[in-house]
Each structure stands twice: as C-alpha cells, then as structure tokens.
Design a protein around this motif. Structure first.
Motif, PDB file in Angstrom:
ATOM      1  N   ALA A  99       0.840  -1.198   0.000  1.00  0.00           N
ATOM      2  CA  ALA A  99       0.000   0.000   0.000  1.00  0.00           C
ATOM      3  C   ALA A  99       0.872   1.244   0.000  1.00  0.00           C
ATOM      4  N   ASN A 100       0.387   2.289  -0.666  1.00  0.00           N
ATOM      5  CA  ASN A 100       1.046   3.590  -0.719  1.00  0.00           C
ATOM      6  C   ASN A 100       0.271   4.553   0.175  1.00  0.00           C
ATOM      7  N   PRO A 101       0.936   5.187   1.138  1.00  0.00           N
ATOM      8  CA  PRO A 101       0.223   6.109   2.031  1.00  0.00           C
ATOM      9  C   PRO A 101      -0.522   7.213   1.287  1.00  0.00           C
ATOM     10  N   GLY A 102      -0.049   7.564   0.089  1.00  0.00           N
ATOM     11  CA  GLY A 102      -0.703   8.617  -0.673  1.00  0.00           C
ATOM     12  C   GLY A 102      -2.034   8.221  -1.259  1.00  0.00           C
ATOM     13  N   SER A 129      10.425   7.592   3.455  1.00  0.00           N
ATOM     14  CA  SER A 129      10.955   8.613   4.369  1.00  0.00           C
ATOM     15  C   SER A 129       9.772   9.369   4.966  1.00  0.00           C
ATOM     16  N   PHE A 130      10.043  10.055   6.082  1.00  0.00           N
ATOM     17  CA  PHE A 130       9.046  10.952   6.673  1.00  0.00           C
ATOM     18  C   PHE A 130       9.395  12.419   6.421  1.00  0.00           C
ATOM     19  N   HIS A 142       2.992  11.185  -1.152  1.00  0.00           N
ATOM     20  CA  HIS A 142       2.494  11.369   0.204  1.00  0.00           C
ATOM     21  C   HIS A 142       3.420  12.287   0.994  1.00  0.00           C
ATOM     22  N   SER A 143       2.878  12.839   2.068  1.00  0.00           N
ATOM     23  CA  SER A 143       3.651  13.652   3.001  1.00  0.00           C
ATOM     24  C   SER A 143       4.026  12.812   4.219  1.00  0.00           C
ATOM     25  N   GLY A 144       4.858  13.388   5.082  1.00  0.00           N
ATOM     26  CA  GLY A 144       5.184  12.698   6.321  1.00  0.00           C
ATOM     27  C   GLY A 144       3.953  12.468   7.172  1.00  0.00           C
ATOM     28  N   ASP A 145       3.042  13.451   7.206  1.00  0.00           N
ATOM     29  CA  ASP A 145       1.807  13.280   7.978  1.00  0.00           C
ATOM     30  C   ASP A 145       0.923  12.201   7.369  1.00  0.00           C
TER      31      ASP A 145
END
Length: 388
Positions: A99-102, A129-130, A142-145
């Motif tokens: 899965a991709n956080p974005g 990375s964050f 995606h962003s760190g959040d």
C-alpha cells in the motif's frame, strides 16, 4: 521427491505516478483503471497455470505493484475469493498487500478495513521517508503526515505489517536517516525493510542522477541503522529486512530459500520446480506479458505467458546462492540438494574458495555469509558464477 513450498505473487501494474527511482513494472494511471477486467484476467491467468502446480497449497500470497492499494476493497475481495475457489490456501497462509500512504488519505484509510475483511492479513506500507525534502526528491505522492496516518490506520486493522524505508537519499545525512528510523520505531512495526537507494538502469534517476551521499556516509548510515534496530530488539535476518522475533516475512523467506512461486499479472515472474524423468528437478521460469493492455489481450486469447524456459543445470548454483546468501543465518547444507536437485559436491570448490576468502562460514551443517561476506555479497556471489 518433496517439492518446495509454493507461493503466489500477484502483480498490479498501475500507480498514480512513476517514481524516478523505480525500475518495477509500474505505469502511471492516465484514465480509469480497468479494475473488473484486470481481476477477471488474473483469475483466468491462474486457471491456466493450475496444471503446473499440481494441487499444491499456497503458503503465502503477495499482491505487489505498482500500487495495489488503488484496488477497491470489493475488487480485492472478488479476487481473493476466486483464488481460494481455485487453489488451496494453507490454514495459516500469509496474505500480503502493498500500500502507498498517498492512496489512503483521510477517511479513505477505512479501505484498510475492507482489505482485512477480504482476507489480507499483512500490510506492507511504502513509507520510504518521513522528511518532506526527501519525499519530494523521491517523487512520492504522500507527506510525512500522510505516512503517519497510514501507519496508524494499518495498526488498527492489522497486527502484522511492514514499513519500507530507504536511506542514502538525495540531501540526506546520517542524522536524517536515523530520524526516519526513530519515527518508524515509535509505531512499533512488527517488520521493517530498509534499503539503500540505488540508481537503476532505465529510470529517471539513471538519466538525470541526483546527488547522493558518498559511499562512506552511506556505509555509516547502514551500520548505525543496523545498530539502532538491534538495540530496539529487531532481528536482522536478511540483507535489508528486520523483524521482531517471529515476524519475518514468510513470503519473502520462500523466495530467499529458493522455494517455488507462481506469478500472475502483467509482467509477473514465476519459478516452479517440476520432477524430471531422471529423478531430479527441472526448474522452470515463467514471465507474463509486461504491458497491461497487452497482458489483458493475451490472457483473453489464452496466451498469458510471454516467456517460459528451463534454467540450465550449470546456472542453478548461482541462482540458488543469489537468494540464499541474502539470509544472514544462511541455510542448512541439505537445502541446496533439495531445491536444486544437485549434490552439494557440485559446488564444493566454490564453497572452499569462498571460505578461504573469509566470505563464507560452514559450521554445524549450515552455510552462511560471514560479516565480510554480507558486506561484499556481490564478491561472494562471483564464486558461484564460475560453476555456471
């Protein structure tokens, strides 16, 4: 003859965008993903392959990409239900989805619950990375959040999940690399994969290389990451893989132990062992059509395979070692004969050379890379190319 354990790899070839470092078979979405057609093609692809696996149960399933988290929960449920109807799953089969956080921002993170309900029991999140600067350099969506929220959502639905991280990134220093590790550890992930960024051929980064940390800095990052994770109780069991005790990725372990795997989907590769007339094994490699549209058309025509060939006997030692020597604890000596159908005597000269060079250790019936062999793995593998 006992055949190796069998796994299934399912490839999902679409992404929101192509990352500049990525050399996987992934394609940026330019319109609607043909989700229903693709799931139907995967099912037909599996059906065509069943004669090769002879009723053997699946020990694991890995749905990778691309970005499989672009799949709807209902499509994934249809796929997994269809797979179970056609091939046996071991009672404790590991079922992994990347899965991709974005792709799971905000309320959409509830799709993790749908994946869990469909039968996925392990999630692998591509964090990398964050840090905003490094995420931008890598072209991540995606962003760190976003990453933190995705991990929190994953932990709510899965007691087994992996976080992918990269180091030696453009503009990154040792403190930044360790900062990513510490942020990840705050979530107590059962498993971490930590890869050094490499510039692969035919990628955007290969065409326009970014400025990366030098080799000494990258080596320091690797050493300090390994030390930090060991102190946190993680077992460094494979070149880039770290797990809490008992939480190793079973699907990847099957690759590294030269087990069998059927690959379905656009560009998927497979490796299957078949008994031969001489009482040994024939190791067969299969490759599916790479381009998604071509794959869909060829499967519809009953031709899912773009390529199929048997691995020559002389190449088997290198292929086996290419996988097995990634394991820090190595492998039992008997595994070579079991998985290759060749006597260990076939590689005794290469084993002797590697031991003499301080790259390999033979002890208690096991063969394992030494710390030097782990660090200079390509040099170690060269010994076994000589047998091909």
């Amino acid at each position: 003859m006992t055949l190796p354990p069998l796994s299934l790899y399912v490839h999902f070839p679409w992404c929101v965008k192509k990352c500049p470092y990525c050399d996987f078979n992934s394609h940026a979405v330019t319109g609607a993903i043909p989700e229903d057609d693709y799931v139907a093609a995967l099912i037909a692809d599996l059906e065509s392959a069943l004669p090769f696996v002879g009723g053997r149960p699946l020990q694991s399933v890995f749905i990778g990409g691309g970005t499989p988290s672009l799949l709807s929960g209902s499509a994934l449920a249809r796929l997994l239900d269809a797979l179970r109807a056609r091939i046996d799953f071991a009672t404790d089969a590991e079922v992994v989805l990347e899965a991709n956080p974005g792709t799971v921002r905000g309320d959409d993170a509830s799709r993790f619950g749908a994946y869990r309900a469909a039968g996925v029991n392990r999630l692998s999140l591509g964090i990398q990375s964050f840090a905003p600067k490094q995420l931008a350099a890598l072209g991540r969506i995606h962003s760190g959040d976003d990453a933190r929220r995705a991990i929190e959502a994953a932990a709510r639905h899965f007691d087994n999940f992996n976080l992918d991280l990269m180091y030696a990134l453009p503009g990154q220093d040792v403190a930044g690399a360790l900062g990513d590790i510490d942020t990840a550890l705050a979530f107590a992930p059962p498993h971490l994969s930590c890869y050094q960024l490499t510039l692969e051929p035919h990628t955007a980064f290969a065409a326009a290389p970014p400025r990366l940390p030098d080799e000494d800095v990258a080596a320091t990052m690797q050493e300090e990451i390994e030390a930090r994770l060991a102190a946190a109780g993680y077992v460094h069991y494979e070149t880039s893989a770290f797990a809490q005790p008992g939480r190793q990725c079973r699907h990847n372990l099957n690759y590294w132990q030269f087990g069998d795997y059927l690959g379905i989907g656009a560009g998927a590769h497979g490796k299957l062992s078949l008994p031969n007339a001489g009482g040994g094994l024939t190791i067969m490699r299969q490759v599916r059509w790479r381009q998604p549209a071509r794959y869909l058309a060829e499967v519809a025509a009953g031709r899912p395979l773009a390529e199929e060939f048997s691995v020559p006997e002389g190449e088997l030692p290198f292929e086996f070692m290419l996988n097995a020597l990634r394991l820090n604890q190595g492998f039992p000596e008997s595994l070579f004969a079991e998985r290759c159908g060749l006597p260990l005597a076939a590689i005794e000269p290469a084993l002797a050379r590697a031991c003499a060079a301080g790259l390999l250790l033979r002890e208690g019936g096991r063969i394992a890379p030494t710390p030097r062999g782990q660090r200079f793995l390509n040099r170690l593998l060269e010994e076994f190319m000589a047998t091909a």
